[in-house]
Scaffold this motif. Structure first.
Motif, PDB file in Angstrom:
ATOM      1  N   ILE A  50     -44.575  18.096 139.408  1.00 27.18           N
ATOM      2  CA  ILE A  50     -43.886  17.712 138.168  1.00 27.18           C
ATOM      3  C   ILE A  50     -42.409  17.549 138.488  1.00 27.18           C
ATOM      4  N   GLN A  51     -41.862  16.408 138.087  1.00 24.54           N
ATOM      5  CA  GLN A  51     -40.422  16.187 138.225  1.00 24.54           C
ATOM      6  C   GLN A  51     -39.798  16.331 136.840  1.00 24.54           C
ATOM      7  N   LEU A  52     -38.838  17.238 136.718  1.00 21.44           N
ATOM      8  CA  LEU A  52     -38.240  17.520 135.411  1.00 21.44           C
ATOM      9  C   LEU A  52     -36.955  16.724 135.203  1.00 21.44           C
ATOM     10  N   PHE A  53     -36.803  16.168 134.010  1.00 19.21           N
ATOM     11  CA  PHE A  53     -35.593  15.433 133.635  1.00 19.21           C
ATOM     12  C   PHE A  53     -34.949  16.087 132.417  1.00 19.21           C
ATOM     13  N   PRO A  54     -33.918  16.919 132.634  1.00 21.23           N
ATOM     14  CA  PRO A  54     -33.238  17.557 131.503  1.00 21.23           C
ATOM     15  C   PRO A  54     -32.436  16.542 130.683  1.00 21.23           C
ATOM     16  N   TYR A  55     -31.937  17.007 129.549  1.00 21.89           N
ATOM     17  CA  TYR A  55     -31.130  16.184 128.646  1.00 21.89           C
ATOM     18  C   TYR A  55     -30.016  15.454 129.419  1.00 21.89           C
ATOM     19  N   GLY A  56     -29.887  14.202 129.104  1.00 15.90           N
ATOM     20  CA  GLY A  56     -28.781  13.432 129.669  1.00 15.90           C
ATOM     21  C   GLY A  56     -29.153  12.649 130.909  1.00 15.90           C
ATOM     22  N   THR A  57     -30.206  13.091 131.626  1.00 15.01           N
ATOM     23  CA  THR A  57     -30.511  12.395 132.884  1.00 15.01           C
ATOM     24  C   THR A  57     -31.183  11.047 132.625  1.00 15.01           C
ATOM     25  N   LEU A  58     -31.865  10.917 131.479  1.00 16.24           N
ATOM     26  CA  LEU A  58     -32.532   9.644 131.163  1.00 16.24           C
ATOM     27  C   LEU A  58     -32.120   9.103 129.798  1.00 16.24           C
ATOM     28  N   GLY A  59     -31.090   9.668 129.228  1.00 16.30           N
ATOM     29  CA  GLY A  59     -30.614   9.187 127.928  1.00 16.30           C
ATOM     30  C   GLY A  59     -30.809  10.217 126.827  1.00 16.30           C
ATOM     31  N   GLU A  60     -30.744   9.737 125.595  1.00 19.13           N
ATOM     32  CA  GLU A  60     -30.899  10.598 124.426  1.00 19.13           C
ATOM     33  C   GLU A  60     -32.388  10.823 124.142  1.00 19.13           C
ATOM     34  N   SER A  61     -32.648  11.646 123.139  1.00 21.62           N
ATOM     35  CA  SER A  61     -34.021  11.970 122.757  1.00 21.62           C
ATOM     36  C   SER A  61     -34.845  10.710 122.457  1.00 21.62           C
ATOM     37  N   ALA A  62     -34.265   9.784 121.726  1.00 25.72           N
ATOM     38  CA  ALA A  62     -35.002   8.555 121.373  1.00 25.72           C
ATOM     39  C   ALA A  62     -35.370   7.754 122.626  1.00 25.72           C
ATOM     40  N   ASP A  63     -34.518   7.803 123.640  1.00 27.59           N
ATOM     41  CA  ASP A  63     -34.779   7.057 124.882  1.00 27.59           C
ATOM     42  C   ASP A  63     -35.978   7.644 125.633  1.00 27.59           C
ATOM     43  N   ILE A  64     -36.025   8.982 125.715  1.00 26.39           N
ATOM     44  CA  ILE A  64     -37.130   9.580 126.488  1.00 26.39           C
ATOM     45  C   ILE A  64     -38.468   9.385 125.766  1.00 26.39           C
ATOM     46  N   MET A  65     -38.413   9.302 124.445  1.00 21.09           N
ATOM     47  CA  MET A  65     -39.654   9.005 123.703  1.00 21.09           C
ATOM     48  C   MET A  65     -40.118   7.586 124.018  1.00 21.09           C
ATOM     49  N   GLU A  66     -39.202   6.630 123.996  1.00 27.33           N
ATOM     50  CA  GLU A  66     -39.570   5.237 124.315  1.00 27.33           C
ATOM     51  C   GLU A  66     -40.160   5.144 125.709  1.00 27.33           C
TER      52      GLU A  66
ATOM     53  N   ASP B 176     -49.671  13.278 143.665  1.00 27.34           N
ATOM     54  CA  ASP B 176     -48.782  12.408 142.885  1.00 27.34           C
ATOM     55  C   ASP B 176     -47.796  13.232 142.065  1.00 27.34           C
ATOM     56  N   THR B 177     -46.795  12.528 141.546  1.00 30.94           N
ATOM     57  CA  THR B 177     -45.737  13.201 140.792  1.00 30.94           C
ATOM     58  C   THR B 177     -45.757  12.748 139.339  1.00 30.94           C
ATOM     59  N   TRP B 178     -45.739  13.714 138.439  1.00 29.63           N
ATOM     60  CA  TRP B 178     -45.677  13.423 137.008  1.00 29.63           C
ATOM     61  C   TRP B 178     -44.258  13.692 136.512  1.00 29.63           C
ATOM     62  N   ARG B 179     -43.778  12.784 135.664  1.00 36.87           N
ATOM     63  CA  ARG B 179     -42.401  12.890 135.179  1.00 36.87           C
ATOM     64  C   ARG B 179     -42.370  13.467 133.761  1.00 36.87           C
ATOM     65  N   TYR B 180     -41.513  14.444 133.565  1.00 37.44           N
ATOM     66  CA  TYR B 180     -41.470  15.230 132.320  1.00 37.44           C
ATOM     67  C   TYR B 180     -40.004  15.314 131.874  1.00 37.44           C
ATOM     68  N   ALA B 181     -39.695  14.737 130.706  1.00 34.81           N
ATOM     69  CA  ALA B 181     -38.313  14.781 130.196  1.00 34.81           C
ATOM     70  C   ALA B 181     -38.235  15.644 128.942  1.00 34.81           C
ATOM     71  N   PHE B 182     -37.082  16.257 128.746  1.00 38.05           N
ATOM     72  CA  PHE B 182     -36.878  17.085 127.545  1.00 38.05           C
ATOM     73  C   PHE B 182     -35.448  16.932 127.049  1.00 38.05           C
ATOM     74  N   GLU B 183     -35.176  17.515 125.868  1.00 38.20           N
ATOM     75  CA  GLU B 183     -33.923  17.226 125.148  1.00 38.20           C
ATOM     76  C   GLU B 183     -32.816  18.243 125.373  1.00 38.20           C
ATOM     77  N   GLU B 184     -33.018  19.157 126.289  1.00 37.64           N
ATOM     78  CA  GLU B 184     -32.049  20.244 126.484  1.00 37.64           C
ATOM     79  C   GLU B 184     -31.785  20.442 127.969  1.00 37.64           C
ATOM     80  N   ALA B 185     -30.885  21.388 128.260  1.00 35.99           N
ATOM     81  CA  ALA B 185     -30.586  21.709 129.658  1.00 35.99           C
ATOM     82  C   ALA B 185     -31.724  22.554 130.245  1.00 35.99           C
ATOM     83  N   ILE B 186     -31.764  22.635 131.550  1.00 34.52           N
ATOM     84  CA  ILE B 186     -32.850  23.346 132.237  1.00 34.52           C
ATOM     85  C   ILE B 186     -32.884  24.838 131.875  1.00 34.52           C
TER      86      ILE B 186
END
Ligand code: 6CS
Length: 312
Positions: free
Chosen positions: A34-50, A1-11
């Motif tokens: 692990i699928q990585l989502f750098p800043y901007g791909t899923l929104g701002e910091s508050a969005d990735i926390m939600e 399976d794939t786990w999704r991991y987002a962060f607030e900066e560029a790769i």
């Protein structure tokens, strides 16, 4: 399976390098991806926390600068001059701190988050349009801060007009003069080209940028023990890796900034110049206790004990 991991900066930024190391470790030691989502791909910091709290993402790297609005105690990282500037002392604090490794995980758990690690991202510098050597120089300066109330208090105590904004509005805000200053570690000033839209860099020694990596708690609790242990081991490896990766990074980034923009000024405040900023810190500490009560007092007391334990 794939786990999704987002962060607030560029790769290629510090959070991205940490995430890449974690991904490598997990994929080398398990069948998970692990699928990585750098800043901007899923929104701002508050969005990735939600999205993490909702279980859409399994992992999120969010800094207390943003988490502080959700978890008031996390704002302790914005009491100025609390953290040491000496690198090895700082690293040892993050490794051994009871506050970070025992108390905060319980508080984060109440928000459905498994706190896996906190780590430093470098000394915070101010970048401004006019030189700063005293609080009076911040008078009338609209200074962008991350969206947490204590950071607002800090910059108010420093004499500025604090302006909380999500990251995405900072470059444009400086360009159009809606704001005239911001603070961040040097690598980020370089990678996000903040130096293009500000002219002066000031080291006031008031903070080091702290960040945190967490998992959705229901997801983590539902994993078999061997997966939990594998994740914790991968976090430990990434943690040590990122501390080593950052050795000399501030100086290297600064050198590249100066090469690209020779006119930029760099000021390291003397002890005398720091004194009024340090005085302001006492008010900020009092505000922190006012905002967080007994729980915040316990955190602050333990944090001071943890810092004492790594001093000298
Ligand atoms: O200032 C900010 O908003 C950002 N600074 C850093 C170093 N990382 C992420 C955060 O969004």
């Amino acid at each position: 399976d794939t786990w999704r991991y987002a962060f607030e900066e560029a790769i290629t930024d510090v959070q991205g390098v940490f995430a890449t190391k974690f991904k490598e470790e997990v994929e080398a030691n398990s069948d998970h991806e692990i699928q990585l989502f750098p800043y901007g791909t899923l929104g701002e910091s508050a969005d990735i926390m939600e999205q993490t709290q909702a279980g859409i993402l399994q992992f999120v790297n969010q800094s207390p600068g943003f988490t502080g609005s959700l978890i008031p105690e996390a704002q302790v990282f914005f009491v100025p001059y609390l953290l040491p500037t000496e690198e090895e002392q700082l690293n040892e604090f993050f490794r051994t701190s009871t506050t970070i490794n025992e108390m905060f995980p319980e508080i984060y758990a109440e928000q459905g988050l498994e706190l896996l690690a906190m780590y430093p991202e470098g000394e915070v510098v101010m970048t401004t349009k006019e030189p700063v050597t005293a609080p009076a120089d911040l008078n009338e300066v609209k200074f962008r801060v991350m969206t947490n109330p204590l950071l607002v208090e800090s910059y108010q105590a420093f004499g500025a007009t604090p302006t909380p904004l999500p990251w995405g509005e900072v470059y444009g805000g400086l360009q159009t003069n809606i704001i005239q200053g911001q603070e961040n570690p040097m690598f980020f000033v370089e990678s996000t080209k903040m130096y293009e839209v500000t002219d002066h860099i000031t080291f006031a020694g008031h903070n080091n940028f702290t960040t945190a990596i967490m998992a959705n708690k229901d997801f983590f609790d539902g994993l078999p023990a061997e997966d939990q242990e594998m994740i914790e081991a991968a976090i430990d490896t990434a943690f040590e890796y990122i501390l080593e990766y950052q050795q000399g990074l501030t100086e290297e980034s600064l050198a590249r900034i100066q090469e690209d923009k020779p006119s930029i000024t760099v000021t390291r405040l003397t002890e005398e110049q720091r004194a009024p900023f340090m005085e302001a810190a006492a008010d900020v500490e009092a505000q922190f206790i006012e905002m967080t009560g007994e729980s915040g007092q316990k955190i602050l007391d333990q944090m001071k004990a943890d810092l004492e334990a790594v001093s000298d």
